[in-house]
Design a protein around this motif. Structure first.
Motif, mmCIF file in Angstrom:
data_model
loop_
_atom_site.group_PDB
_atom_site.id
_atom_site.type_symbol
_atom_site.label_atom_id
_atom_site.label_comp_id
_atom_site.label_asym_id
_atom_site.label_seq_id
_atom_site.Cartn_x
_atom_site.Cartn_y
_atom_site.Cartn_z
ATOM 1 N N ASP A 187 0.834 -1.213 0.000
ATOM 2 C CA ASP A 187 0.000 0.000 0.000
ATOM 3 C C ASP A 187 0.867 1.261 0.000
ATOM 4 O O ASP A 187 0.551 2.244 -0.680
ATOM 5 N N ILE A 188 1.972 1.233 0.762
ATOM 6 C CA ILE A 188 2.848 2.410 0.842
ATOM 7 C C ILE A 188 3.450 2.721 -0.521
ATOM 8 O O ILE A 188 3.461 3.872 -0.973
ATOM 9 N N VAL A 189 3.950 1.708 -1.191
ATOM 10 C CA VAL A 189 4.565 1.929 -2.505
ATOM 11 C C VAL A 189 3.523 2.416 -3.497
ATOM 12 O O VAL A 189 3.804 3.280 -4.345
ATOM 13 N N LYS A 190 2.314 1.910 -3.386
ATOM 14 C CA LYS A 190 1.246 2.346 -4.289
ATOM 15 C C LYS A 190 0.946 3.834 -4.096
ATOM 16 O O LYS A 190 0.753 4.578 -5.066
ATOM 17 N N LYS A 191 0.909 4.285 -2.836
ATOM 18 C CA LYS A 191 0.610 5.693 -2.556
ATOM 19 C C LYS A 191 1.736 6.613 -3.016
ATOM 20 O O LYS A 191 1.480 7.693 -3.552
ATOM 21 N N ALA A 192 2.969 6.201 -2.771
ATOM 22 C CA ALA A 192 4.114 7.075 -3.037
ATOM 23 C C ALA A 192 4.712 6.876 -4.415
ATOM 24 O O ALA A 192 5.686 7.547 -4.765
ATOM 25 N N HIS A 193 4.163 5.974 -5.212
ATOM 26 C CA HIS A 193 4.784 5.613 -6.489
ATOM 27 C C HIS A 193 4.970 6.832 -7.396
ATOM 28 O O HIS A 193 6.057 7.078 -7.937
ATOM 29 N N ALA A 194 3.903 7.599 -7.554
ATOM 30 C CA ALA A 194 3.962 8.735 -8.488
ATOM 31 C C ALA A 194 5.001 9.764 -8.046
ATOM 32 O O ALA A 194 5.762 10.297 -8.866
ATOM 33 N N THR A 195 5.045 10.046 -6.725
ATOM 34 C CA THR A 195 5.992 11.038 -6.215
ATOM 35 C C THR A 195 7.436 10.578 -6.388
ATOM 36 O O THR A 195 8.324 11.372 -6.711
ATOM 37 N N VAL A 242 8.745 8.202 -8.629
ATOM 38 C CA VAL A 242 9.203 8.067 -10.013
ATOM 39 C C VAL A 242 9.317 9.420 -10.705
ATOM 40 O O VAL A 242 10.024 9.553 -11.705
ATOM 41 N N GLU A 243 8.627 10.430 -10.160
ATOM 42 C CA GLU A 243 8.708 11.774 -10.748
ATOM 43 C C GLU A 243 10.137 12.299 -10.721
ATOM 44 O O GLU A 243 10.550 13.052 -11.600
ATOM 45 N N HIS A 244 10.911 11.907 -9.699
ATOM 46 C CA HIS A 244 12.280 12.399 -9.552
ATOM 47 C C HIS A 244 13.314 11.424 -10.104
ATOM 48 O O HIS A 244 14.516 11.634 -9.948
ATOM 49 N N MET A 245 12.865 10.353 -10.745
ATOM 50 C CA MET A 245 13.785 9.373 -11.316
ATOM 51 C C MET A 245 13.926 9.603 -12.814
ATOM 52 O O MET A 245 12.929 9.839 -13.513
ATOM 53 N N ASP A 246 15.156 9.535 -13.317
ATOM 54 C CA ASP A 246 15.410 9.785 -14.732
ATOM 55 C C ASP A 246 14.732 8.747 -15.627
ATOM 56 O O ASP A 246 14.228 9.078 -16.690
ATOM 57 N N ASN A 247 14.724 7.496 -15.155
ATOM 58 C CA ASN A 247 14.130 6.440 -15.991
ATOM 59 C C ASN A 247 12.651 6.231 -15.733
ATOM 60 O O ASN A 247 12.032 5.343 -16.326
ATOM 61 N N GLY A 248 12.063 7.021 -14.834
ATOM 62 C CA GLY A 248 10.640 6.899 -14.567
ATOM 63 C C GLY A 248 10.239 5.619 -13.855
ATOM 64 O O GLY A 248 9.073 5.238 -13.883
ATOM 65 N N GLU A 249 11.202 4.968 -13.195
ATOM 66 C CA GLU A 249 10.921 3.725 -12.483
ATOM 67 C C GLU A 249 11.335 3.849 -11.027
ATOM 68 O O GLU A 249 12.056 4.775 -10.644
ATOM 69 N N LEU A 250 10.878 2.902 -10.214
ATOM 70 C CA LEU A 250 11.243 2.895 -8.804
ATOM 71 C C LEU A 250 12.745 2.665 -8.642
ATOM 72 O O LEU A 250 13.343 1.914 -9.420
ATOM 73 N N PRO A 251 13.378 3.261 -7.627
ATOM 74 C CA PRO A 251 14.778 2.919 -7.331
ATOM 75 C C PRO A 251 14.902 1.422 -7.063
ATOM 76 O O PRO A 251 13.973 0.791 -6.562
#
Length: 828
Positions: free
Chosen positions: A331-339, A341-350
């Motif tokens: 649930d946590i990753v689902k909530k924070a996913h957009a925030t 990946v917004e700061h990731m160059d490849n648009g994916e989770l670290p």
């Protein structure tokens, strides 16, 4: 420090990339300042205050801290002995100048404001004019880099105007350039007690200097004084929290951060809010307030999701995983996913968050999604993400994916920090579960080539080879490995008992016989020495007695005794075995033996009692062993085997023990929790306490969802509850869940399809759904017979399936079909 890096003029220094200019005043400024400072002087200061004497004394920061501690008792935790510091303070206070300095510092700005309305002098005094001229000369010398001459001029200015703050401030700047930071700090300290209305930037500068000279308590003093004039500086509070934490005062550090995060304060900058929350969570965690740590991070996620970054999410995920709250991680990753990946160059989770998400998906039974994230990790270099490889491998072991766990663990062998016993044993377990004994031998063969002198690898290889009972070449090689071991290295690894067991296994009975009398002789000597030590305490020991400091708890001594007892049991010499164990257990009083050593002896005593037919004594000793080794499958199996001939072995006492062990294993690893849970389930099943058994098995299922034995046990407990529940709706729910788990068991045990079909058919038959069970029994009769791993024995369930199918036919009055089935499959 943050604001502490700002100098007295409000400008940020460039870390010695430029020479900071000394502040030179205009005549108007001189007049105003002189009048203010002269109004603050009185007869006491004129008579008692000598700044140069204070500078010669030095260590003013320590004196201020000690003075605060003696007057308020609220100073931070000290870095050296408090009594010594207070004694030095009392000695220093005998000096009138030091005493005046401390009193002036205590009054602070409030005392200076009380003197503000005194009548000011109308003209500038001659000493003040001379002091200003000296300061001007010092400025020129400072600009030329003649720091020593500038110090002389400023000392002369202090003699002319001892109660003016300006010379001390300028002198502090000179000392900073000379890199004499302690003297610079002393100069600033004197300036603050002389100057009215000290700007917060000076306190911040002093705090920075105090940290640089490792006077953290004085840095806290400076930050607290700055906070009086700059109460809304949140970074000041965070700096105080950092210092309190470094000094070991976690409580005050938490108080500072809780103040920063108060709801009634104006909105904070996102970076400050995030840093303060993460810092607070870490302090809570270190103070063992882990629920508060979770709450702090969850509060940031709920109220300020725009300020959440990967670090916050990563820490929160680690907390959730530690508490086994795997579904909450999803649930946590689902909530924070957009925030994120917004700061990731490849648009994916670290990668670290992605892998930890995969671990939780594996624990939650989302195998395909979890394995996809594991493969993502395997595509990276192990040198960059070694901790993720190790944690991920452990997760795969926990969920029963041994082959994949081995694939994840293997790259770690290339790293020196991981190429050790802990990893070797994990890989061994993975290989044994997924590929069998010969693959284990192959693994340790390769490790023996890599580390030819390592004793643990040699012993592990010999152990694996010794299990090849029919292979004389393997047994010969195992004997060779064991005979060439370095005893010193064996003791370092703490594997004396394991080596002794191997020696007993590989030696012939004739060779083993000599060990029994040596063990008895050793025990007699130890008992005699114990008696002599008791006599020595009362002064009655023999004159020739000398304590050789040999104790039964020593690894080598204990290993010899255990070896003698086990060999006696193996050769059927029960009297000798009983004598060895009983004499050894006499040392358990007085904490001579460790709990583990006592439990080992009690296990041997249970074996002796069992072979002698004393099942009551044997079961009592097994329970004592389980108190120390609750995850011992061998002891649990022995206890349950005894119950066949001695039902009381699994009676009320064992039920209570099982409950207690389950309760005590809550914080243990998955493996350490799983065995007591399964054992408790079996014990309560034996005692027909179906509801407790079902609870234990279902709890075990959450820990090992991919273990077919655990799944089967949970399914059987649900079947029992389904046939005993009077509520029709609950009965149907339990029955449906049981059938689902039986199907899951068949999928997990795909290597033995006949067994999976039979279990599912038997479950449906037990529920009375004979029309569904019949087809599965027929398929079971057609399924191929498989072999059990290890001993190669065939497991054929056709007879059981045929008999149960004949019962269904008879109940349906199809007696001819029943006879045909019995004639075909049950005829001997």
């Amino acid at each position: 420090m943050r604001d502490a890096d700002i100098d007295a003029d409000g400008d940020a220094p460039d870390d010695h990339t430029r020479v900071p200019a000394l502040r030179f005043r205009t005549s108007t400024q001189d007049a105003d300042t002189d009048e203010d400072e002269e109004s603050a002087s009185d007869s006491e200061l004129a008579n008692e205050f000598d700044g140069l004497e204070l500078l010669r004394a030095g260590s003013l920061a320590d004196k201020v801290v000690a003075y605060e501690r003696s007057t308020s008792g609220n100073a931070a935790v000290v870095s050296r002995d408090a009594r010594t510091m207070l004694e030095e303070l009392e000695e220093a206070k005998r000096n009138p100048t030091v005493a005046a300095f401390l009193r002036m510092g205590e009054t602070g700005d409030a005392g200076k404001r009380r003197r503000r309305h005194r009548r000011r002098a109308t003209g500038k005094s001659k000493p003040m004019n001379e002091a200003n001229e000296l300061i001007s000369d010092a400025t020129i010398l400072y600009a030329r880099g003649a720091y020593a001459d500038a110090v002389i001029k400023l000392h002369a200015a202090i003699v002319k105007a001892p109660n003016a703050s300006e010379p001390y401030e300028q002198l502090a700047l000179v000392y900073e350039e000379m890199e004499d930071l302690e003297k610079a700090l002393d100069c600033y300290s004197i300036a603050t007690v002389l100057k009215r209305g000290v700007d917060p930037s000076m306190w911040y500068r002093m705090a920075t200097l105090a940290v640089n000279v490792n006077k953290k308590e004085y840095a806290l003093h400076c930050l607290a004084r700055a906070a009086r004039s700059d109460p809304r500086n949140y970074e000041n509070k965070m700096d105080q929290a950092t210092l309190y934490s470094e000094l070991g005062d976690t409580k005050k550090a938490i108080e500072q951060l809780e103040w920063v995060l108060r709801d009634d304060l104006p909105p904070l900058d996102g970076a400050i809010l995030r840093d303060a929350t993460v810092f607070l969570a870490k302090l809570y965690y270190g103070a063992e307030s882990r629920e508060k740590a979770e709450y702090a991070l969850e509060r940031l996620l709920e109220r300020h999701p725009q300020h959440v970054d990967a670090t916050v999410v990563n820490i929160l995920i680690e907390l959730k995983i530690e508490f086994r709250k795997y579904s909450e991680v999803l649930d946590i990753v689902k909530k924070a996913h957009a925030t994120i990946v917004e700061h990731m160059d490849n648009g994916e989770l670290p990668l670290d968050i992605s892998v930890k998400l995969g671990q939780c998906q594996l624990y939650e039974g989302q195998i395909e999604d979890g394995l996809r994230r594991v493969d993502e990790l395997l595509a990276h270099q192990v040198t960059e993400f070694d901790d993720l490889f190790f944690d991920c491998g452990n997760t795969l072991m926990d969920v029963g994916l041994a082959l994949k766990a081995e694939e994840v663990f293997r790259p770690l062998l290339s790293l020196e920090a991981y190429d050790n016993v802990e990893l070797w044993q994990r890989i061994e377990r993975c290989i044994e579960q997924s590929q069998g004994l010969f693959a284990v031998i192959e693994f340790y063969d390769s490790m023996h080539d890599k580390h030819p002198s390592d004793v643990f690898i040699a012993v592990s290889l010999a152990d694996a080879l010794s299990r090849c009972d029919d292979d004389l070449e393997s047994l010969s090689r195992a004997r060779s490995l064991v005979s060439n071991l370095d005893d010193v290295e064996v003791q370092k690894y703490g594997i004396s008992l394991r080596v002794t067991a191997l020696q007993r296994k590989l030696l012939s009975d004739e060779e083993l016989t000599v060990i029994i009398p040596s063990a008895l002789k050793l025990l007699d000597d130890l008992m005699d020495q114990r008696s002599q030590r008791k006599l020595q305490r009362v002064g009655q020991a023999n004159d020739t007695y000398v304590d050789d400091n040999v104790r039964i708890s020593d690894n080598d001594v204990f290993a010899t005794i255990i070896s003698g007892a086990e060999i006696a049991i193996r050769l059927g010499r029960h009297d000798d075995a009983a004598k060895i164990v009983t004499n050894a257990l006499s040392f358990s009083a007085g904490s001579v033996l460790t709990r583990e050593q006592t439990a080992t002896l009690r296990y041997l005593k249970s074996l002796v009692s069992y072979q002698a037919g004393d099942l009551q004594e044997a079961s009592a000793n097994c329970r004592s062993v389980l108190e120390v080794f609750p995850a011992s499958v061998t002891v649990w199996n022995m206890l349950m085997q005894m119950a066949v001939d001695y039902p009381r072995a699994l009676s009320v006492g064992t039920s209570k023990l099982a409950k207690r062990l389950v309760a005590n294993s809550v914080d243990n690893t998955v493996r350490a929790r799983l065995v007591p849970l399964m054992a408790s389930g079996y014990v309560h099943t034996w005692n027909k306490k179906w509801s407790i058994a079902m609870h234990d098995f279902l709890t075990a299922l959450t820990l090992a969802p991919n273990d077919h034995e655990v799944t089967l046990a949970a399914a059987i407990s649900l079947l029992h509850m389904a046939t005993r529940n009077s509520n029709e709706q609950q009965r149907h729910a339990l029955a449906l869940r049981a059938i689902v788990l039986l199907e899951r068991t068949a999928d997990l045990n795909s290597a033995h399809p006949q067994e999976g079909l039979y279990n599912l058919a038997r479950g449906l038959h037990h529920l009375g759904w004979s029309h569904l069970a019949r087809r599965l029994y027929e398929r079971c009769l057609e399924a191929p017979v498989t072999e059990v791993e290890g001993d190669g024995a065939a497991v054929d369930l056709k007879r059981e399936a045929a008999y149960n199918l004949s019962l269904i036919y008879r109940k349906s009055n199809a007696h001819g079909l029943a006879r045909d089935i019995l004639r075909k499959y049950m005829t001997v």
